[in-house]
Scaffold this active site. Structure first.
Site, PDB file in Angstrom:
ATOM      1  N   ASP A   9       0.858  -1.182   0.000  1.00 42.42           N
ATOM      2  CA  ASP A   9       0.000   0.000   0.000  1.00 42.42           C
ATOM      3  C   ASP A   9       0.899   1.238   0.000  1.00 42.42           C
ATOM      4  O   ASP A   9       2.114   1.146   0.232  1.00 42.42           O
ATOM      5  CB  ASP A   9      -0.882  -0.044   1.253  1.00 42.42           C
ATOM      6  CG  ASP A   9      -1.687   1.219   1.447  1.00 42.42           C
ATOM      7  OD1 ASP A   9      -2.395   1.625   0.513  1.00 42.42           O
ATOM      8  OD2 ASP A   9      -1.606   1.804   2.547  1.00 42.42           O
ATOM      9  N   ASP A  11      -0.305   5.135   1.043  1.00 43.56           N
ATOM     10  CA  ASP A  11      -0.547   6.125   2.088  1.00 43.56           C
ATOM     11  C   ASP A  11      -0.499   5.491   3.472  1.00 43.56           C
ATOM     12  O   ASP A  11      -1.287   4.602   3.800  1.00 43.56           O
ATOM     13  CB  ASP A  11      -1.910   6.794   1.876  1.00 43.56           C
ATOM     14  CG  ASP A  11      -1.907   7.712   0.666  1.00 43.56           C
ATOM     15  OD1 ASP A  11      -0.867   8.333   0.396  1.00 43.56           O
ATOM     16  OD2 ASP A  11      -2.947   7.812  -0.009  1.00 43.56           O
TER      17      ASP A  11
END
Length: 249
Positions: A9, A11
């Site tokens: 991922d 953020d």
């Protein structure tokens, strides 16, 4: 099955981005004539909604506005979000966003071991490009697949982005491990059949990570080792620790 890929991922996982996102949203609100302000507690709550546009629509819908006024505000969402993206990318270019401890080390280890490495995020391609441009150590050459929000319209916790990455990499879910920081990310990867390592950040620390392969405050590094109270037996996460967790998980 042997581990063949790490799926990251962005953020809160690759980098500490969320404060820059929060400030950019607040700046965009002012530029579009809204007196809205997302303080840290408000933003932490809103992060339970994946996707910036979706988060903003959710916020508007809970303001208790009249139907007509809510419709007007929602119609402004694309323009507000474009301004927010511009402010965010300028902040990233100014050096306000740093990679989290252990990211470069673990990616380097994975590549050296012959594993595939991918980005799987519901943020925009523009945000990912800005982060890469501002961090010389974060090269597009690191990644065998980059799946952003544009490629998977159904945001996490839907598994679409992860399913897209698996298809592009040509691997089965059991041969991959996702690195995530949030419950939505955990649910998305798990729904795709992918085991998950959680490295929570300040915005997600108290979320429910039941079912994760392991839960850590970061990936850790020699310069920033994991605290002993985190419960693990290693000072930083290595591929061998992931393999052991898969074997016993």
């Amino acid at each position: 099955m042997k581990l063949r890929a790490l799926l990251f991922d962005v953020d809160g996982t690759l980098a500490d981005t969320e404060e820059a996102h929060r400030r950019a949203f607040n700046g965009a609100f002012g530029r579009h004539g809204y007196n809205w302000h997302w303080d840290p507690d408000t933003y932490r709550d809103l992060l339970r909604v994946a996707g910036g546009r979706e988060r903003l629509v959710h916020f508007i819908n809970r303001l208790g506005l009249s139907e007509d006024r809510a419709r007007e505000c929602v119609a402004d969402v694309p323009a507000i979000h474009r301004t927010k993206t511009s402010l965010y990318t300028h902040a990233v270019a100014a050096g306000e966003v740093q990679l989290r401890p252990g990211v470069q080390r673990l990616v380097d280890s994975a590549r050296s071991a012959g594993l595939q490495v991918a980005i799987v995020t519901t943020t925009s391609a523009a945000n990912v490009r800005a982060l890469m441009a501002a961090n010389p150590l974060l090269s597009a050459d690191w990644f065998d697949s980059v799946v952003t929000g544009e490629r998977a319209p159904r945001k996490k916790p839907a598994p679409d982005a992860y399913l897209e990455a698996l298809a592009e990499l040509g691997i089965e879910a059991s041969a991959a491990v996702a690195i995530e920081d949030s419950r939505n990310g955990l649910l998305a990867a798990a729904a795709a059949g992918i085991p998950v390592v959680i490295t929570w950040c300040q915005w997600t620390e108290h979320q429910d990570f039941s079912g994760a392969l392991m839960v850590l405050p970061s990936l850790g590094d020699p310069q920033a080792p994991l605290p002993s109270e985190a419960g693990q037996t290693f000072p930083w996460l290595e591929l061998e620790h992931i393999a052991e967790a898969l074997e016993h998980g």
